[in-house]
Design an enzyme around this catalytic site. Structure first.
Site, short mmCIF file in Angstrom:
data_model
loop_
_atom_site.label_atom_id
_atom_site.label_comp_id
_atom_site.label_asym_id
_atom_site.label_seq_id
_atom_site.Cartn_x
_atom_site.Cartn_y
_atom_site.Cartn_z
N PHE A 39 -20.51 -15.47 -130.06
CA PHE A 39 -21.94 -15.28 -129.83
C PHE A 39 -22.33 -15.64 -128.39
O PHE A 39 -22.03 -16.74 -127.91
CB PHE A 39 -22.71 -16.17 -130.82
CG PHE A 39 -24.20 -16.17 -130.64
CD1 PHE A 39 -24.96 -15.06 -130.97
CD2 PHE A 39 -24.86 -17.29 -130.14
CE1 PHE A 39 -26.34 -15.07 -130.82
CE2 PHE A 39 -26.23 -17.31 -129.99
CZ PHE A 39 -26.98 -16.20 -130.32
N GLN A 40 -23.00 -14.75 -127.70
CA GLN A 40 -23.47 -14.91 -126.31
C GLN A 40 -22.33 -15.20 -125.33
O GLN A 40 -22.59 -15.66 -124.22
CB GLN A 40 -24.53 -16.02 -126.20
CG GLN A 40 -25.90 -15.60 -126.76
CD GLN A 40 -27.01 -16.56 -126.38
OE1 GLN A 40 -26.79 -17.75 -126.26
NE2 GLN A 40 -28.22 -16.02 -126.21
N GLU A 84 -35.09 -17.15 -116.38
CA GLU A 84 -34.06 -17.66 -115.47
C GLU A 84 -34.14 -17.01 -114.10
O GLU A 84 -33.80 -17.64 -113.09
CB GLU A 84 -32.67 -17.46 -116.07
CG GLU A 84 -32.38 -18.28 -117.32
CD GLU A 84 -32.86 -17.61 -118.61
OE1 GLU A 84 -33.62 -16.61 -118.54
OE2 GLU A 84 -32.49 -18.10 -119.70
N VAL A 129 -43.31 -8.62 -102.49
CA VAL A 129 -42.68 -7.50 -101.78
C VAL A 129 -43.47 -6.22 -102.02
O VAL A 129 -43.81 -5.89 -103.16
CB VAL A 129 -41.22 -7.37 -102.24
CG1 VAL A 129 -40.63 -6.03 -101.84
CG2 VAL A 129 -40.41 -8.50 -101.62
N PHE A 149 -46.05 0.62 -101.25
CA PHE A 149 -44.98 0.76 -100.25
C PHE A 149 -44.16 2.02 -100.53
O PHE A 149 -43.80 2.77 -99.64
CB PHE A 149 -44.09 -0.49 -100.31
CG PHE A 149 -43.33 -0.76 -99.05
CD1 PHE A 149 -43.91 -1.47 -98.01
CD2 PHE A 149 -42.02 -0.32 -98.89
CE1 PHE A 149 -43.22 -1.73 -96.84
CE2 PHE A 149 -41.32 -0.58 -97.73
CZ PHE A 149 -41.91 -1.29 -96.70
N ILE A 150 -43.93 2.26 -101.82
CA ILE A 150 -43.11 3.41 -102.21
C ILE A 150 -43.95 4.69 -102.13
O ILE A 150 -43.44 5.75 -101.76
CB ILE A 150 -42.53 3.21 -103.63
CG1 ILE A 150 -41.81 1.85 -103.72
CG2 ILE A 150 -41.57 4.33 -104.02
CD1 ILE A 150 -40.76 1.62 -102.66
N ARG A 153 -41.68 -0.86 -90.35
CA ARG A 153 -42.75 -0.44 -91.26
C ARG A 153 -43.66 -1.62 -91.57
O ARG A 153 -44.88 -1.49 -91.66
CB ARG A 153 -42.14 0.10 -92.56
CG ARG A 153 -43.14 0.67 -93.53
CD ARG A 153 -42.44 1.15 -94.80
NE ARG A 153 -41.60 2.30 -94.55
CZ ARG A 153 -42.04 3.57 -94.53
NH1 ARG A 153 -43.29 3.84 -94.75
NH2 ARG A 153 -41.20 4.55 -94.31
N GLU A 209 -43.81 5.68 -98.62
CA GLU A 209 -42.46 6.21 -98.29
C GLU A 209 -42.28 7.62 -98.83
O GLU A 209 -41.77 8.50 -98.14
CB GLU A 209 -41.38 5.31 -98.90
CG GLU A 209 -40.94 4.21 -97.97
CD GLU A 209 -39.77 3.41 -98.55
OE1 GLU A 209 -39.33 2.50 -97.87
OE2 GLU A 209 -39.32 3.69 -99.69
P1 FAD Z 1 -31.43 -12.82 -90.72
O1 FAD Z 1 -31.00 -11.62 -91.45
O2 FAD Z 1 -31.35 -14.14 -91.42
O3 FAD Z 1 -30.59 -12.87 -89.37
C1 FAD Z 1 -30.66 -13.98 -88.51
C2 FAD Z 1 -29.62 -13.82 -87.42
O4 FAD Z 1 -29.67 -15.00 -86.60
C3 FAD Z 1 -28.18 -13.72 -87.93
O5 FAD Z 1 -27.49 -12.72 -87.23
C4 FAD Z 1 -27.61 -15.12 -87.65
O6 FAD Z 1 -26.19 -15.08 -87.43
C5 FAD Z 1 -28.35 -15.48 -86.40
N1 FAD Z 1 -28.47 -16.93 -86.15
C6 FAD Z 1 -28.59 -17.93 -87.06
N2 FAD Z 1 -28.70 -19.11 -86.43
C7 FAD Z 1 -28.66 -18.87 -85.11
C8 FAD Z 1 -28.74 -19.69 -83.95
N3 FAD Z 1 -28.87 -21.03 -84.02
N4 FAD Z 1 -28.69 -19.09 -82.73
C9 FAD Z 1 -28.51 -17.73 -82.63
N5 FAD Z 1 -28.41 -16.92 -83.69
C10 FAD Z 1 -28.50 -17.48 -84.92
N6 FAD Z 1 -38.43 -6.79 -91.18
C11 FAD Z 1 -38.85 -6.26 -90.01
O7 FAD Z 1 -38.69 -6.91 -88.96
N7 FAD Z 1 -39.44 -5.02 -89.99
C12 FAD Z 1 -39.69 -4.30 -91.12
O8 FAD Z 1 -40.24 -3.22 -91.06
C13 FAD Z 1 -39.32 -4.88 -92.36
N8 FAD Z 1 -39.58 -4.25 -93.53
C14 FAD Z 1 -39.46 -4.96 -94.69
C15 FAD Z 1 -40.02 -4.46 -95.88
C16 FAD Z 1 -40.06 -5.23 -97.02
C17 FAD Z 1 -40.72 -4.71 -98.25
C18 FAD Z 1 -39.50 -6.54 -97.00
C19 FAD Z 1 -39.58 -7.42 -98.19
C20 FAD Z 1 -38.88 -7.02 -95.86
C21 FAD Z 1 -38.87 -6.25 -94.70
N9 FAD Z 1 -38.34 -6.75 -93.52
C22 FAD Z 1 -38.68 -6.15 -92.33
C23 FAD Z 1 -37.44 -7.91 -93.50
C24 FAD Z 1 -35.97 -7.40 -93.37
O9 FAD Z 1 -35.59 -6.75 -94.56
C25 FAD Z 1 -34.97 -8.54 -93.06
O10 FAD Z 1 -35.15 -9.57 -93.98
C26 FAD Z 1 -35.19 -9.11 -91.68
O11 FAD Z 1 -35.23 -8.11 -90.70
C27 FAD Z 1 -34.09 -10.09 -91.32
O12 FAD Z 1 -34.62 -10.90 -90.32
P2 FAD Z 1 -33.68 -11.67 -89.32
O13 FAD Z 1 -32.71 -10.71 -88.72
O14 FAD Z 1 -34.58 -12.44 -88.42
O15 FAD Z 1 -32.95 -12.73 -90.26
#
Ligand code: FAD
Length: 581
Positions: free
Chosen positions: A115-116, A53, A385, A470-471, A257, A474
């Protein structure tokens, strides 16, 4: 004249009325009545039988990320419900709509230690924006319609728990849907005074930067036009990769990172940052703490959430960028702009120097080189990831027409293979790649069975480096402690894939890699390519020692560790460009 139908069938008719094409899940006894409904509606909505799931919920989340349409998943009461929860958090953290249908024991057994049986609402209380248990068959279809509207409105997860007997009950067959009236929310337009304030601040900058996130996904042309007009290098968040093509000379990649060197250095040295549709949780790490921040976001709750601001602009990214373009004068390139572009070229040349590197165990660059060469403009990438995020961020050459997704903020391992189910079903003509490390692949690779069952010829790549890389990095670099618990025993993932009916390829050499990728692309069934990858960590962008102003011993150690002798720090390029002025 109205007739009668089972409430469960009407549940599905409401879901269909919202344009949903498929639903991912695994049956359990408490969901029999809804499985009967899925059988009755089999010509109108597709049931994808996953093998766990959690995978169904992740596939639904991925479908929503790729298409913008609500993803739908289900689990039966007890363990099925509990398994869903990780995929639900993935949807919540990446702000996409999801509907989860959860089975429940018949009403007469509820709350009797059956159950469940369990009280399901409390376990979804944190993750869901809407979380209700149906209490009558007559009200059930309308409840589904409400749940879908709430999921779209709040970009989150709606949960509807359905006691088994209710879905079998015959009720009036009207379909209570509000789908025809749904309107995407109007986007706020920028205040001209705020645009003037932003341009005033930008005009004082010596090192201005455009740093955008997923909120700018519909604004590629405006990003490029504004970058070009005001001479702003561009940095994106990791999930915003691909909005602007990686080959654009002013697009530096992502910072943090999961990052490129030029993007990290641009963030650390910028004095004004135009921060657009960007909610990166690592804001304090990726931005110069002295920089003046102009933030553009549609959500007022985001202003100052991560960083202090000089100008908040509550407006749509596209409209704001357009207003800035219209109200501004063409700028001359600053030394920072020219140096950032030179820094990117230097970084890309360094990466390219490894593209034919045949050393074994293999480096990631030659593998991505093969993928880049054979990938088409419509190909889709699902990224797990771990270190695979770093390598994908740096090495995959995306066009705006390519689609991709990862588990962005929830960052759950095991994402890629389930997500590929949604991608290949939705885009059958595209080549779909799931890219995982051996840690992530071990978690939900049973979904290869689902790929085989539904004839989904996904290319599943496993980068096996026998560590939670990754870990490991870190623990070593951030926490300065002995490695603890990160080593992984190896497995023959090609054989595992073969055992489930996929093609299996073990790749130890570059020639084997070329053959495997070509064969997998030509195949009409899924494949698993197990790449024996180096255990060396990707170059860290968190603790770089490359500057002439750094301790020479630290520079020499860093260069030797990452074979980074040709890389120059941004301050080298700044000095070159300043001298040229
Ligand atoms: P969101 O969190 O979705 O934010 C989008 C923003 O845009 C929100 O504030 C929303 O309100 C705004 N918005 C939406 N629509 C509009 C519009 N029409 N006009 C204006 N604003 C709008 N990311 C990195 O950059 N660097 C890293 O080092 C990094 N490390 C990571 C490590 C791992 C292992 C993983 C899996 C991910 C990693 N990430 C990293 C990703 C990070 O965790 C977040 O997912 C990412 O930074 C969020 O991106 P965002 O802010 O663009 O998106």
């Amino acid at each position: 004249m109205s007739g009668r139908a089972q409430a469960g069938q009407l549940v599905l008719k409401v879901i269909e009325s919202w344009g949903v094409k498929r639903i991912y899940g695994l049956p359990g006894g408490s969901f029999d009545s809804m499985m009967n409904a899925l059988y009755l509606e089999r010509d109108n909505i597709e049931f994808i039988q996953v093998r766990h799931e959690e995978a169904g919920a992740l596939a639904a989340a991925a479908e929503a990320k790729l298409t913008g349409r609500i993803g739908v998943t289900f689990g039966s009461s007890g363990p099925g419900a509990v398994h869903l929860i990780n995929g639900m958090y993935d949807a919540r953290e990446d702000h996409v709509p999801m509907l989860a249908l959860v089975g429940q024991v018949p009403t007469r057994f509820m709350n009797t230690d059956y159950f469940q049986a369990m009280d399901e609402e409390p376990i979804f209380a944190d993750v869901a924006v809407f979380n209700r248990t149906a209490t009558t068959a007559e009200g059930l279809p309308k409840l589904i319609d409400e749940a879908i509207r709430q999921a779209y409105t709040h970009k989150g997860v709606s949960v509807v728990t359905i006691p088994k007997d209710l879905a079998w009950t015959e009720i009036d067959d009207a379909v209570p849907t509000s789908a025809p009236y749904w309107r995407t929310p109007l986007l706020p337009q920028p205040d001209p005074a705020a645009i003037r304030d932003a341009l005033d601040v930008l005009s004082t900058a010596k090192a201005p930067l455009l740093y955008f996130g997923v909120g700018a996904k519909h604004a590629r042309e405006e990003l490029i036009e504004l970058s070009d007009k005001l001479k702003l290098p561009m940095v994106s968040t990791h999930p915003a990769k691909g909005i602007v093509e990686d080959s654009h000379p002013a697009f530096l990649g992502s910072a943090g990172r999961v990052a490129t060197k030029p993007a990290v250095e641009a963030g650390a040295n910028a004095d004004v940052i135009l921060w657009v549709g960007n909610d990166i949780p690592f804001a304090q790490v990726v931005a110069n703490p002295e920089a003046k921040i102009i933030q553009v976001d549609i959500d007022p709750a985001k202003f100052g959430k991560r960083l202090p601001l000089v100008v908040p602009i509550q407006a749509d990214a596209k409209a704001t960028l357009r207003a800035l373009i219209d109200a501004s004068e063409e700028a001359v390139p600053t030394a920072f702009y020219r140096a950032s572009l030179a820094n990117k070229r230097n970084w890309e040349e360094w990466i390219a120097s490894f593209s034919s590197d045949a050393r074994t165990p293999l480096r990631p660059e030659p593998i991505f080189d093969i993928v880049n060469e054979q990938a088409g403009p419509d190909d889709v990438f699902l990224v797990d990831v771990g270190n695979v995020n770093i390598n994908f961020a740096r090495l995959a050459h995306l066009l705006p027409t390519n689609k991709w997704s990862t588990s962005g903020k929830h960052a759950t391992m095991g994402y890629a293979v389930p997500a590929s189910l949604a991608a290949k079903r939705e885009y059958p003509d595209a080549t779909v790649y799931s890219l995982s490390g051996d840690g992530g692949f071990a978690m939900l690779n049973e979904e290869i069975l689902t790929q085989v069952k539904y004839h989904l010829p996904v290319i599943n790549v496993v980068f096996s480096n026998r560590t939670l890389g990754f870990i490991e990095a870190e623990q070593r670099d951030d926490s300065h402690q002995p490695l603890s618990g990160v080593d992984l025993i190896d497995a023959d993932w090609a054989k595992v894939g073969e055992g489930m009916g996929a093609l299996g390829f073990t790749v130890n050499t570059l020639d084997e890699a070329r053959e495997a990728f070509a064969a997998a692309k030509a195949a009409d069934r899924p494949s698993v390519i197990d790449v024996n990858l180096t255990g060396d960590m990707p170059l860290t962008t968190m603790y770089m020692h490359l500057s002439e102003h750094d301790d020479p011993a630290a520079v020499a150690e860093f260069q030797a560790k990452y074979e980074a002798q040709p890389l120059k720090a941004l301050d080298y390029w700044l000095e070159q460009e300043s001298a040229a002025e």
